[in-house]
Design a protein around this motif. Sequence first.
Motif, PDB file in Angstrom:
ATOM      1  N   SER A  92       0.819  -1.205   0.000  1.00  0.00           N
ATOM      2  CA  SER A  92       0.000   0.000   0.000  1.00  0.00           C
ATOM      3  C   SER A  92       0.859   1.263   0.000  1.00  0.00           C
ATOM      4  O   SER A  92       2.087   1.200   0.105  1.00  0.00           O
ATOM      5  N   VAL A  93       0.189   2.429  -0.070  1.00  0.00           N
ATOM      6  CA  VAL A  93       0.902   3.711  -0.086  1.00  0.00           C
ATOM      7  C   VAL A  93       1.332   4.155   1.311  1.00  0.00           C
ATOM      8  O   VAL A  93       2.068   5.137   1.454  1.00  0.00           O
ATOM      9  N   ILE A  94       0.894   3.454   2.343  1.00  0.00           N
ATOM     10  CA  ILE A  94       1.092   3.938   3.714  1.00  0.00           C
ATOM     11  C   ILE A  94       2.539   3.849   4.187  1.00  0.00           C
ATOM     12  O   ILE A  94       3.106   4.843   4.632  1.00  0.00           O
ATOM     13  N   PRO A  95       3.193   2.676   4.122  1.00  0.00           N
ATOM     14  CA  PRO A  95       4.520   2.561   4.738  1.00  0.00           C
ATOM     15  C   PRO A  95       5.652   3.088   3.869  1.00  0.00           C
ATOM     16  O   PRO A  95       5.542   3.143   2.639  1.00  0.00           O
ATOM     17  N   VAL A  96       6.733   3.459   4.508  1.00  0.00           N
ATOM     18  CA  VAL A  96       7.992   3.767   3.830  1.00  0.00           C
ATOM     19  C   VAL A  96       9.078   2.897   4.454  1.00  0.00           C
ATOM     20  O   VAL A  96       8.975   2.498   5.619  1.00  0.00           O
ATOM     21  N   GLY A  97      10.100   2.596   3.690  1.00  0.00           N
ATOM     22  CA  GLY A  97      11.216   1.809   4.208  1.00  0.00           C
ATOM     23  C   GLY A  97      10.947   0.332   4.188  1.00  0.00           C
ATOM     24  O   GLY A  97      11.372  -0.383   3.297  1.00  0.00           O
ATOM     25  N   TYR A  98      10.182  -0.143   5.160  1.00  0.00           N
ATOM     26  CA  TYR A  98       9.831  -1.549   5.241  1.00  0.00           C
ATOM     27  C   TYR A  98       8.760  -1.731   6.306  1.00  0.00           C
ATOM     28  O   TYR A  98       8.492  -0.841   7.110  1.00  0.00           O
ATOM     29  N   GLY A 108      -4.794  -9.075  12.587  1.00  0.00           N
ATOM     30  CA  GLY A 108      -5.457  -8.004  13.302  1.00  0.00           C
ATOM     31  C   GLY A 108      -6.533  -7.364  12.457  1.00  0.00           C
ATOM     32  O   GLY A 108      -6.837  -7.821  11.354  1.00  0.00           O
ATOM     33  N   ALA A 109      -7.150  -6.296  12.969  1.00  0.00           N
ATOM     34  CA  ALA A 109      -8.183  -5.556  12.238  1.00  0.00           C
ATOM     35  C   ALA A 109      -7.500  -4.447  11.444  1.00  0.00           C
ATOM     36  O   ALA A 109      -7.083  -3.442  11.999  1.00  0.00           O
ATOM     37  N   GLY A 110      -7.344  -4.647  10.153  1.00  0.00           N
ATOM     38  CA  GLY A 110      -6.686  -3.662   9.316  1.00  0.00           C
ATOM     39  C   GLY A 110      -5.189  -3.866   9.279  1.00  0.00           C
ATOM     40  O   GLY A 110      -4.612  -4.185   8.255  1.00  0.00           O
ATOM     41  N   ALA A 111      -4.530  -3.673  10.417  1.00  0.00           N
ATOM     42  CA  ALA A 111      -3.081  -3.869  10.521  1.00  0.00           C
ATOM     43  C   ALA A 111      -2.796  -5.120  11.339  1.00  0.00           C
ATOM     44  O   ALA A 111      -3.515  -5.438  12.285  1.00  0.00           O
ATOM     45  N   THR A 112      -1.720  -5.799  10.990  1.00  0.00           N
ATOM     46  CA  THR A 112      -1.352  -7.036  11.667  1.00  0.00           C
ATOM     47  C   THR A 112      -0.827  -6.752  13.066  1.00  0.00           C
ATOM     48  O   THR A 112       0.010  -5.878  13.270  1.00  0.00           O
ATOM     49  N   ILE A 113      -1.316  -7.515  14.039  1.00  0.00           N
ATOM     50  CA  ILE A 113      -0.774  -7.400  15.387  1.00  0.00           C
ATOM     51  C   ILE A 113       0.680  -7.874  15.350  1.00  0.00           C
ATOM     52  O   ILE A 113       0.994  -8.907  14.788  1.00  0.00           O
ATOM     53  N   GLN A 263     -11.638  11.435  -1.777  1.00  0.00           N
ATOM     54  CA  GLN A 263     -10.495  11.548  -2.678  1.00  0.00           C
ATOM     55  C   GLN A 263     -10.498  10.470  -3.755  1.00  0.00           C
ATOM     56  O   GLN A 263      -9.571  10.393  -4.567  1.00  0.00           O
ATOM     57  N   GLY A 264     -11.527   9.641  -3.726  1.00  0.00           N
ATOM     58  CA  GLY A 264     -11.654   8.592  -4.729  1.00  0.00           C
ATOM     59  C   GLY A 264     -10.678   7.444  -4.553  1.00  0.00           C
ATOM     60  O   GLY A 264     -10.400   6.718  -5.505  1.00  0.00           O
ATOM     61  N   VAL A 265     -10.176   7.254  -3.321  1.00  0.00           N
ATOM     62  CA  VAL A 265      -9.244   6.159  -3.069  1.00  0.00           C
ATOM     63  C   VAL A 265     -10.020   4.848  -3.009  1.00  0.00           C
ATOM     64  O   VAL A 265     -10.941   4.695  -2.205  1.00  0.00           O
ATOM     65  N   LYS A 266      -9.656   3.921  -3.847  1.00  0.00           N
ATOM     66  CA  LYS A 266     -10.344   2.636  -3.914  1.00  0.00           C
ATOM     67  C   LYS A 266      -9.450   1.466  -3.530  1.00  0.00           C
ATOM     68  O   LYS A 266      -9.917   0.442  -3.050  1.00  0.00           O
ATOM     69  N   ASP A 267      -8.150   1.613  -3.752  1.00  0.00           N
ATOM     70  CA  ASP A 267      -7.218   0.504  -3.571  1.00  0.00           C
ATOM     71  C   ASP A 267      -6.502   0.646  -2.236  1.00  0.00           C
ATOM     72  O   ASP A 267      -5.568   1.432  -2.092  1.00  0.00           O
ATOM     73  N   TYR A 268      -6.938  -0.105  -1.244  1.00  0.00           N
ATOM     74  CA  TYR A 268      -6.303  -0.074   0.070  1.00  0.00           C
ATOM     75  C   TYR A 268      -6.585  -1.401   0.784  1.00  0.00           C
ATOM     76  O   TYR A 268      -7.567  -2.092   0.478  1.00  0.00           O
ATOM     77  N   PRO A 269      -5.728  -1.792   1.728  1.00  0.00           N
ATOM     78  CA  PRO A 269      -5.942  -3.041   2.462  1.00  0.00           C
ATOM     79  C   PRO A 269      -7.254  -3.012   3.239  1.00  0.00           C
ATOM     80  O   PRO A 269      -7.690  -1.959   3.718  1.00  0.00           O
ATOM     81  N   LYS A 270      -7.880  -4.156   3.388  1.00  0.00           N
ATOM     82  CA  LYS A 270      -9.163  -4.269   4.081  1.00  0.00           C
ATOM     83  C   LYS A 270      -9.087  -3.670   5.490  1.00  0.00           C
ATOM     84  O   LYS A 270      -8.188  -3.980   6.268  1.00  0.00           O
ATOM     85  N   ASP A 271     -10.032  -2.775   5.776  1.00  0.00           N
ATOM     86  CA  ASP A 271     -10.188  -2.145   7.087  1.00  0.00           C
ATOM     87  C   ASP A 271      -9.034  -1.220   7.485  1.00  0.00           C
ATOM     88  O   ASP A 271      -8.965  -0.775   8.626  1.00  0.00           O
ATOM     89  N   LEU A 272      -8.132  -0.930   6.554  1.00  0.00           N
ATOM     90  CA  LEU A 272      -6.999  -0.069   6.891  1.00  0.00           C
ATOM     91  C   LEU A 272      -7.228   1.329   6.317  1.00  0.00           C
ATOM     92  O   LEU A 272      -6.576   1.764   5.371  1.00  0.00           O
ATOM     93  N   PHE A 273      -8.160   2.036   6.918  1.00  0.00           N
ATOM     94  CA  PHE A 273      -8.422   3.416   6.519  1.00  0.00           C
ATOM     95  C   PHE A 273      -7.344   4.318   7.124  1.00  0.00           C
ATOM     96  O   PHE A 273      -6.851   4.057   8.222  1.00  0.00           O
ATOM     97  N   TYR A 274      -6.995   5.376   6.420  1.00  0.00           N
ATOM     98  CA  TYR A 274      -5.921   6.236   6.898  1.00  0.00           C
ATOM     99  C   TYR A 274      -6.226   7.699   6.625  1.00  0.00           C
ATOM    100  O   TYR A 274      -6.995   8.050   5.726  1.00  0.00           O
ATOM    101  N   LEU A 275      -5.603   8.552   7.429  1.00  0.00           N
ATOM    102  CA  LEU A 275      -5.752  10.003   7.321  1.00  0.00           C
ATOM    103  C   LEU A 275      -4.416  10.618   6.915  1.00  0.00           C
ATOM    104  O   LEU A 275      -3.353  10.176   7.354  1.00  0.00           O
TER     105      LEU A 275
END
Length: 338
Positions: A92-98, A108-113, A263-275
């Motif tokens: 996804s677009v969220i992380p940088v580096g690794y 987990g819900a959205g992000a892995t525990i 913003q028309g964002v359609k491609d994202y991991p399940k339940d991982l909404f972000y601001l």
Amino acid sequence: VGANLYMTCSPFSILVLIMLFRQASSFKFMPNLCKHRSGFAFRSVSQGLESAPPAAAKLPVVINTENVPVYLFCSQEVEEAALEQLKNLARSVIPVGYVSAMPDVHLGAGATIGSVFASEKYVSPNSVGTDIGCGMIAIPFPTLRKNDLTDAVKQELHSEIKRVVPTGFNHFSSVQNGVEEAVKNINAEIKPTKWLKENILSGDLRNKAMCQIGTLGGGNHFIEVLHDENDGVWLMLHSGSRFVGKFTADHYNKLAKAQMDSQGVKDYPKDLFYLNINSAEGKEYLNDMLWCQKYAYTNREFMLNNLIEVMANLTGAKPDDSKRINAHHNFCELTRCT
């Protein structure tokens, strides 16, 4: 469930560490402070090293994706669903580096525990966790040895702990001494947003928030009387921000979905909404998240202080306050790097 945020060297970086303290009964006498509880069975995966690193694998095990890699800092098998969730986050677009996965990794819900990642632009309420500021607090009693706690004393401890710390959905019927002042101090340190003032710090919910300070909650939250490798006795508990954190996280998670939809964002991991952290909603979330973290920190302090009094009354022992530990594992931090 837990989450920590650390910083990396990028202009505005957010690093989220989600740590799990496994499900346990509310009260246990543990054989060793450093041992982890078991309680989750990991489903075996058979697609090779990327899915289930063997015990002898050199760590981290690196899994490349179309965006950033996943680093597995664990030698045990990883459940297939959790591994796929890690890969989806890394793509996804969220992380940088690794994206890193700690030994306690599971779905987990959205992000892995058990995942750790940094972001330059985004914060995800579900990555931080819905129990904002959930964490651990512990303190040792230097003069108290394991054998000093006879079965009779342990039984009394159990009864007294249940008396002074409400658990599950229970909370105090009135605001406890010192709580009003403590919340006043939180407000002075972290100015709450208009939303938090109107929805948590006023009306009926304000009384609920005040009466839940000093209470454990349910799920995987627990209180333990335990000993270390030298037979020294400790008090430890795992708890967070009670309804306050969940109510706040759910609110901003809805705002995150609305922002992405607008913003028309359609491609994202399940339940991982972000601001976007530079948006008004992102800034307000980070502010109220910090407020909830401080609330959770305070909640643990009140509980531990009550437990210390119980222990002192039953054994005469005093704790070593210089070794008190109070740390979140559901939190996010923002830093500017040069």
